[in-house]
Write a protein that holds these residues in place. Sequence first.
Motif, PDB file in Angstrom:
ATOM      1  N   ARG A 191       0.830  -1.198   0.000  1.00 39.88           N
ATOM      2  CA  ARG A 191       0.000   0.000   0.000  1.00 39.88           C
ATOM      3  C   ARG A 191       0.866   1.248   0.000  1.00 39.88           C
ATOM      4  O   ARG A 191       1.825   1.366   0.777  1.00 39.88           O
ATOM      5  N   LYS A 192       0.549   2.169  -0.893  1.00 40.11           N
ATOM      6  CA  LYS A 192       1.292   3.421  -1.003  1.00 40.11           C
ATOM      7  C   LYS A 192       0.288   4.564  -1.031  1.00 40.11           C
ATOM      8  O   LYS A 192      -0.695   4.516  -1.774  1.00 40.11           O
ATOM      9  N   GLU A 193       0.514   5.555  -0.199  1.00 39.54           N
ATOM     10  CA  GLU A 193      -0.415   6.682  -0.150  1.00 39.54           C
ATOM     11  C   GLU A 193      -0.386   7.454  -1.465  1.00 39.54           C
ATOM     12  O   GLU A 193       0.685   7.711  -2.026  1.00 39.54           O
ATOM     13  N   ALA A 194      -1.573   7.797  -1.942  1.00 37.43           N
ATOM     14  CA  ALA A 194      -1.669   8.560  -3.183  1.00 37.43           C
ATOM     15  C   ALA A 194      -1.130   9.970  -2.980  1.00 37.43           C
ATOM     16  O   ALA A 194      -1.314  10.577  -1.920  1.00 37.43           O
ATOM     17  N   VAL A 195      -0.452  10.472  -3.990  1.00 37.56           N
ATOM     18  CA  VAL A 195       0.065  11.842  -3.935  1.00 37.56           C
ATOM     19  C   VAL A 195      -1.096  12.790  -4.196  1.00 37.56           C
ATOM     20  O   VAL A 195      -1.765  12.700  -5.230  1.00 37.56           O
ATOM     21  N   PRO A 196      -1.399  13.704  -3.258  1.00 35.20           N
ATOM     22  CA  PRO A 196      -2.554  14.590  -3.454  1.00 35.20           C
ATOM     23  C   PRO A 196      -2.335  15.557  -4.606  1.00 35.20           C
ATOM     24  O   PRO A 196      -1.212  15.977  -4.885  1.00 35.20           O
ATOM     25  N   ASP A 197      -3.427  15.887  -5.260  1.00 37.19           N
ATOM     26  CA  ASP A 197      -3.393  16.879  -6.329  1.00 37.19           C
ATOM     27  C   ASP A 197      -3.089  18.242  -5.699  1.00 37.19           C
ATOM     28  O   ASP A 197      -3.796  18.679  -4.787  1.00 37.19           O
ATOM     29  N   PRO A 198      -2.025  18.947  -6.156  1.00 39.12           N
ATOM     30  CA  PRO A 198      -1.672  20.244  -5.544  1.00 39.12           C
ATOM     31  C   PRO A 198      -2.828  21.232  -5.553  1.00 39.12           C
ATOM     32  O   PRO A 198      -3.024  21.987  -4.596  1.00 39.12           O
ATOM     33  N   GLU A 199      -3.617  21.228  -6.628  1.00 44.98           N
ATOM     34  CA  GLU A 199      -4.740  22.162  -6.715  1.00 44.98           C
ATOM     35  C   GLU A 199      -5.803  21.828  -5.679  1.00 44.98           C
ATOM     36  O   GLU A 199      -6.357  22.715  -5.026  1.00 44.98           O
ATOM     37  N   GLU A 200      -6.073  20.515  -5.494  1.00 45.75           N
ATOM     38  CA  GLU A 200      -7.062  20.105  -4.509  1.00 45.75           C
ATOM     39  C   GLU A 200      -6.554  20.353  -3.093  1.00 45.75           C
ATOM     40  O   GLU A 200      -7.307  20.731  -2.201  1.00 45.75           O
ATOM     41  N   ALA A 201      -5.251  20.096  -2.879  1.00 42.60           N
ATOM     42  CA  ALA A 201      -4.685  20.279  -1.543  1.00 42.60           C
ATOM     43  C   ALA A 201      -4.787  21.728  -1.088  1.00 42.60           C
ATOM     44  O   ALA A 201      -4.949  22.014   0.099  1.00 42.60           O
ATOM     45  N   GLY A 202      -4.693  22.667  -2.038  1.00 41.53           N
ATOM     46  CA  GLY A 202      -4.738  24.081  -1.676  1.00 41.53           C
ATOM     47  C   GLY A 202      -6.124  24.682  -1.709  1.00 41.53           C
ATOM     48  O   GLY A 202      -6.277  25.889  -1.503  1.00 41.53           O
ATOM     49  N   ALA A 203      -7.144  23.862  -1.957  1.00 38.98           N
ATOM     50  CA  ALA A 203      -8.503  24.389  -2.051  1.00 38.98           C
ATOM     51  C   ALA A 203      -9.015  24.807  -0.677  1.00 38.98           C
ATOM     52  O   ALA A 203      -8.687  24.201   0.343  1.00 38.98           O
ATOM     53  N   PRO A 205     -11.787  25.371   2.388  1.00 34.91           N
ATOM     54  CA  PRO A 205     -12.872  24.517   2.910  1.00 34.91           C
ATOM     55  C   PRO A 205     -14.200  24.769   2.213  1.00 34.91           C
ATOM     56  O   PRO A 205     -14.974  23.837   1.990  1.00 34.91           O
ATOM     57  N   LEU A 206     -14.471  26.035   1.850  1.00 35.04           N
ATOM     58  CA  LEU A 206     -15.728  26.358   1.177  1.00 35.04           C
ATOM     59  C   LEU A 206     -15.798  25.691  -0.195  1.00 35.04           C
ATOM     60  O   LEU A 206     -16.825  25.139  -0.583  1.00 35.04           O
ATOM     61  N   ARG A 207     -14.668  25.698  -0.913  1.00 34.41           N
ATOM     62  CA  ARG A 207     -14.658  25.079  -2.236  1.00 34.41           C
ATOM     63  C   ARG A 207     -14.818  23.565  -2.126  1.00 34.41           C
ATOM     64  O   ARG A 207     -15.549  22.955  -2.902  1.00 34.41           O
ATOM     65  N   ARG A 208     -14.130  22.969  -1.149  1.00 34.77           N
ATOM     66  CA  ARG A 208     -14.257  21.520  -0.977  1.00 34.77           C
ATOM     67  C   ARG A 208     -15.690  21.135  -0.638  1.00 34.77           C
ATOM     68  O   ARG A 208     -16.217  20.137  -1.125  1.00 34.77           O
TER      69      ARG A 208
END
Length: 386
Positions: A191-203, A205-208
């Motif tokens: 098992r390997k943790e997925a690399v988060p999308d930089p754009e999603e990581a910086g979103a 809370p309101l956008r998420r």
Amino acid sequence: MRGGSAPGVGPRRGRARAGVLALGLALVAAADPSLLAPPADARPARAERERAGETQPSRKPDGPINIVVSIGSQRLWVYDKHGLVDTSIVSTGTGGFPTPTGVFAVIDKEEQHYSNIYHGASMPFMQRLTMSGVALHSGVTTGRPASHGCIRLPHAFAIKLYRMTGLGARVVIAPNEPVPREIAHARLFSRKEAVPDPEEAGASPLRRAAVETGIELQRATGDARIGKITAARARELQKLPISVLVSKLEGKVFVRHGFRQLLEAPAAVREGSRALGTHVFTAVEPAGDGGAMRWLVLSVPDSPHAEAGRRRVSRASRSEAEPALALAAGPPSTPAEALDRIELPQEAVDRISEMVGPGATLIVTDHGNNREMRSNGTTDFIVLTR
């Protein structure tokens, strides 16, 4: 005669006999009241027996299960990560309708199903393995071949098995009696943790929250269009672990989730003229830190071709011979040797490692695509070894 006495019996003698009978019944009732109790309704009694354990497994399965059916022994075994859970006799196909051997999965379930091939024949507690009509179900079971290709189970065991499985449960049908074995190998996925999308990581809370609301709205709209039953099935499929198929014949690795394909990439197999065999690896649980998984393996031998040419697979093609399966030369590789011979692109390994988890399966085989393995989201990977 008066008083309803039997012919030749006077009123006094009749009353005396009635008194003796009443006294005898009273004595019997005092000794064992159950002997005079009215017969119980068979249906509640049967339901009570089912609740009491006749249709309960000897123990509750822990983690993913593997179901093994032996054509030679006419027997079925259920295994989990600890070993054997339960077993039963079966009756498989006979005559021109032999049960196919290979690797399958439960692709549909119905407590009460009626065949659309064999004149509405009842198939209680049906668990479908192929779209052409092969299934596990309750039926007359003798421990000898007797069906038209399905795997018949004793009624009580059919209920047990139905309660143990979900969609995607792995089923191996073999001429012999393969048993899951533990295996550790560097080529098995961790098992390997997925690399988060930089754009999603910086979103924000309101956008998420807005994205999540939109997804929920889309899901609700989709459920309304396809109906509750289909929507429930779709949600169950989304919970399934991934399945990975490495096919020497196709020269590719494929990944499916919820019976739908996610990934296809080239796969190289060294010593291409040598048989790889068919091996089913199952990740059963995490093994310590670092994402390592504990794996079990089942090896499925190829079956003789003689019956494959005669097998009739569906109402639409009853007289159509199933094509012969081409086999590589020589004895097949052991599971460890098979893993040693496979080369996958690193990008594919990384993507699979991000999705692997308990219940994930890796199927390594000489065989490739076949008429039973559909690409429209109705089946998992199917490997026919006969």
